[in-house]
Design an enzyme around this catalytic site. Sequence first.
Site, PDB file in Angstrom:
ATOM      1  N   ASN A   8       0.879  -1.176   0.000  1.00 35.01           N
ATOM      2  CA  ASN A   8       0.000   0.000   0.000  1.00 35.01           C
ATOM      3  C   ASN A   8       0.905   1.211   0.000  1.00 35.01           C
ATOM      4  O   ASN A   8       1.474   1.583   1.036  1.00 35.01           O
ATOM      5  CB  ASN A   8      -0.906  -0.022   1.228  1.00 35.01           C
ATOM      6  CG  ASN A   8      -1.901   1.131   1.244  1.00 35.01           C
ATOM      7  OD1 ASN A   8      -1.824   2.062   0.436  1.00 35.01           O
ATOM      8  ND2 ASN A   8      -2.831   1.100   2.181  1.00 35.01           N
ATOM      9  N   ARG A 104      -2.551  -2.012  -3.563  1.00 33.89           N
ATOM     10  CA  ARG A 104      -3.745  -1.178  -3.405  1.00 33.89           C
ATOM     11  C   ARG A 104      -3.609   0.024  -4.324  1.00 33.89           C
ATOM     12  O   ARG A 104      -2.613   0.739  -4.294  1.00 33.89           O
ATOM     13  CB  ARG A 104      -3.880  -0.705  -1.964  1.00 33.89           C
ATOM     14  CG  ARG A 104      -5.040   0.274  -1.763  1.00 33.89           C
ATOM     15  CD  ARG A 104      -5.144   0.707  -0.314  1.00 33.89           C
ATOM     16  NE  ARG A 104      -6.270   1.617  -0.113  1.00 33.89           N
ATOM     17  CZ  ARG A 104      -6.144   2.905   0.184  1.00 33.89           C
ATOM     18  NH1 ARG A 104      -4.942   3.452   0.300  1.00 33.89           N
ATOM     19  NH2 ARG A 104      -7.213   3.656   0.362  1.00 33.89           N
ATOM     20  N   GLY A 223     -13.520   5.073  10.087  1.00 28.50           N
ATOM     21  CA  GLY A 223     -12.179   5.370  10.552  1.00 28.50           C
ATOM     22  C   GLY A 223     -11.968   6.863  10.459  1.00 28.50           C
ATOM     23  O   GLY A 223     -12.919   7.638  10.531  1.00 28.50           O
ATOM     24  N   ASN A 224     -10.719   7.299  10.299  1.00 27.24           N
ATOM     25  CA  ASN A 224     -10.486   8.717  10.062  1.00 27.24           C
ATOM     26  C   ASN A 224     -11.180   9.135   8.771  1.00 27.24           C
ATOM     27  O   ASN A 224     -11.753  10.217   8.668  1.00 27.24           O
ATOM     28  CB  ASN A 224      -8.991   9.017   9.989  1.00 27.24           C
ATOM     29  CG  ASN A 224      -8.712  10.506   9.937  1.00 27.24           C
ATOM     30  OD1 ASN A 224      -9.179  11.266  10.780  1.00 27.24           O
ATOM     31  ND2 ASN A 224      -7.965  10.938   8.930  1.00 27.24           N
ATOM     32  N   GLY A 225     -11.113   8.264   7.770  1.00 31.30           N
ATOM     33  CA  GLY A 225     -11.985   8.358   6.611  1.00 31.30           C
ATOM     34  C   GLY A 225     -13.161   7.440   6.863  1.00 31.30           C
ATOM     35  O   GLY A 225     -12.999   6.374   7.463  1.00 31.30           O
ATOM     36  N   ARG A 254     -12.455  15.594   7.240  1.00 30.55           N
ATOM     37  CA  ARG A 254     -13.209  15.918   6.027  1.00 30.55           C
ATOM     38  C   ARG A 254     -14.660  16.233   6.380  1.00 30.55           C
ATOM     39  O   ARG A 254     -15.246  15.628   7.267  1.00 30.55           O
ATOM     40  CB  ARG A 254     -13.167  14.759   5.037  1.00 30.55           C
ATOM     41  CG  ARG A 254     -11.786  14.385   4.568  1.00 30.55           C
ATOM     42  CD  ARG A 254     -11.834  13.184   3.648  1.00 30.55           C
ATOM     43  NE  ARG A 254     -10.613  12.410   3.718  1.00 30.55           N
ATOM     44  CZ  ARG A 254     -10.512  11.129   3.377  1.00 30.55           C
ATOM     45  NH1 ARG A 254     -11.575  10.478   2.929  1.00 30.55           N
ATOM     46  NH2 ARG A 254      -9.367  10.495   3.487  1.00 30.55           N
ATOM     47  N   ASP A 295      -9.774  12.737  16.496  1.00 29.55           N
ATOM     48  CA  ASP A 295      -9.885  11.366  16.985  1.00 29.55           C
ATOM     49  C   ASP A 295     -11.146  11.225  17.834  1.00 29.55           C
ATOM     50  O   ASP A 295     -11.360  11.997  18.770  1.00 29.55           O
ATOM     51  CB  ASP A 295      -8.646  11.014  17.807  1.00 29.55           C
ATOM     52  CG  ASP A 295      -8.534   9.520  18.094  1.00 29.55           C
ATOM     53  OD1 ASP A 295      -9.474   8.965  18.690  1.00 29.55           O
ATOM     54  OD2 ASP A 295      -7.502   8.927  17.724  1.00 29.55           O
ATOM     55  N   MET A 296     -11.962  10.218  17.522  1.00 34.33           N
ATOM     56  CA  MET A 296     -13.206  10.029  18.252  1.00 34.33           C
ATOM     57  C   MET A 296     -12.965   9.749  19.734  1.00 34.33           C
ATOM     58  O   MET A 296     -13.806  10.084  20.589  1.00 34.33           O
ATOM     59  CB  MET A 296     -14.019   8.896  17.621  1.00 34.33           C
ATOM     60  CG  MET A 296     -15.392   8.682  18.241  1.00 34.33           C
ATOM     61  SD  MET A 296     -16.472  10.150  18.193  1.00 34.33           S
ATOM     62  CE  MET A 296     -16.937  10.161  16.448  1.00 34.33           C
ATOM     63  N   ARG A 297     -11.827   9.164  20.082  1.00 30.31           N
ATOM     64  CA  ARG A 297     -11.520   8.944  21.493  1.00 30.31           C
ATOM     65  C   ARG A 297     -11.372  10.272  22.229  1.00 30.31           C
ATOM     66  O   ARG A 297     -11.845  10.423  23.366  1.00 30.31           O
ATOM     67  CB  ARG A 297     -10.245   8.107  21.624  1.00 30.31           C
ATOM     68  CG  ARG A 297     -10.406   6.663  21.164  1.00 30.31           C
ATOM     69  CD  ARG A 297      -9.080   5.963  21.047  1.00 30.31           C
ATOM     70  NE  ARG A 297      -8.259   6.556  19.968  1.00 30.31           N
ATOM     71  CZ  ARG A 297      -7.102   6.040  19.548  1.00 30.31           C
ATOM     72  NH1 ARG A 297      -6.635   4.927  20.112  1.00 30.31           N
ATOM     73  NH2 ARG A 297      -6.424   6.618  18.575  1.00 30.31           N
ATOM     74  N   GLY A 345     -15.628   2.327  14.131  1.00 30.17           N
ATOM     75  CA  GLY A 345     -16.686   1.335  14.078  1.00 30.17           C
ATOM     76  C   GLY A 345     -16.424   0.124  14.961  1.00 30.17           C
ATOM     77  O   GLY A 345     -17.343  -0.432  15.570  1.00 30.17           O
ATOM     78  N   GLU A 397      -8.104  -5.355   4.972  1.00 24.79           N
ATOM     79  CA  GLU A 397      -7.959  -5.020   3.562  1.00 24.79           C
ATOM     80  C   GLU A 397      -6.761  -5.717   2.940  1.00 24.79           C
ATOM     81  O   GLU A 397      -6.791  -6.087   1.758  1.00 24.79           O
ATOM     82  CB  GLU A 397      -7.860  -3.505   3.408  1.00 24.79           C
ATOM     83  CG  GLU A 397      -9.157  -2.787   3.770  1.00 24.79           C
ATOM     84  CD  GLU A 397      -9.022  -1.285   3.802  1.00 24.79           C
ATOM     85  OE1 GLU A 397      -9.305  -0.646   2.773  1.00 24.79           O
ATOM     86  OE2 GLU A 397      -8.629  -0.748   4.863  1.00 24.79           O
TER      87      GLU A 397
END
Length: 417
Positions: A8, A104, A223-225, A254, A295-297, A345, A397
Amino acid sequence: MSVVLVVNSGSSSFKYQLLDMDREEVLASGLVERIGEGTGVAKHTVAAAALAAPDGPAPTVTDATYTIEREIPDHTAGFAVMLDAFAAHGPSLDKHPPVAVGHRVVHGGARFFEPTVVTPLVEINIDELSVLAPLHNPANLAGIVAAKKAFPDVPHVAVFDTAFHQSLAPEAYTYAIDREIAEAHRIRRYGFHGTSHKFVSEAAAAFVGRPLGELKQIVFHLGNGASVTAIEGGRSVDTSMGLTPLEGLVMGTRSGDLDPAVLFQLARRADMSIADLDTLLNKRSGLLGLAGVSDMRDIGERRDAGDPAAQLAFDVYVHRLRAYAGAYLAQLDGVDVISFTAGVGENSIRVREEAMATLGFAGVEIDPERNATRERGIRRISSDSSRVEVLVVPTNEELEIARQTLSVTSGVTLGRI
């Protein structure tokens, strides 16, 4: 042993995994970064599985990580560092030779709808499609070119993030703008995170013990995206990301969905250039723009401390999740399985709980204890009485890329590349 190397590649870094596909186990992984930025850094991890005897028990040792620092002027030099790491620390590529290398690639446009063996023509097409993904495709191609020099005797396969969404119907991928302009500039919805959505939907079907072809699913890759996809019979029928990964859900930095007139207003009133607007929507918006952290945390900690900005950011995030869940319930005419994957998630109890809180009318019922469990691996978080299976499904992935790489390389010889 069928061994596949998965790559990747980014503009100044690349990640890799060496996988034993007979066992679907990681033998080694690594990250080469700061390419072209003076002293580069490579981290190479040898997995415990690489030390196991072919038919023996799992080893008791843990993974071992090694760090290498040296000048890495380009991706070719980066692959040389990777090869040196394998030679110095293992596993031996002589004993575990890759039968193929999977790459990828972010954007396949409307041209690539399946994993594709890389040929000179494919490289030209990936480069030409850089107009749709200028930050990603050139870097992906640089990784392919460098990897082919490092591994010239095996097939290389491009696996496209957009490929899974090529099953979208015209009414799902068409923007309502002037048709001739749209066709001339390939303006349409392509969708992203397709490799993850494919892996998760197939893993979910296996977990619930039902044929993929008969299931209606919604997969939240958070995720972050972040993106969400409606999947019927294993095929993508709608997805939140569009021409670029900017459309759709609220993300780390974003904006997601936005009235296009906001851009006109900012250009006229705030004298913002196209570059300014691009930076605003991609790097200074989303959770970061609303609460100052991406960051959601961190959002959760600040929300618990009574920070109103963090509370609003969380509420906006969840509002968008519910909006898409409702839309895709309508598009699918009901749903059998809803899955959550990726960093947020898989780990945010509150996000999952709140996102599903208003879907009781559709037969969704979350079990609070199951949802609060932090077990690893795929698991059910819906109640026994829920008509809809709600799952947490860790994405993989790299494994999906390796699977798709093997699927198209059987019988491929170098002379056909």
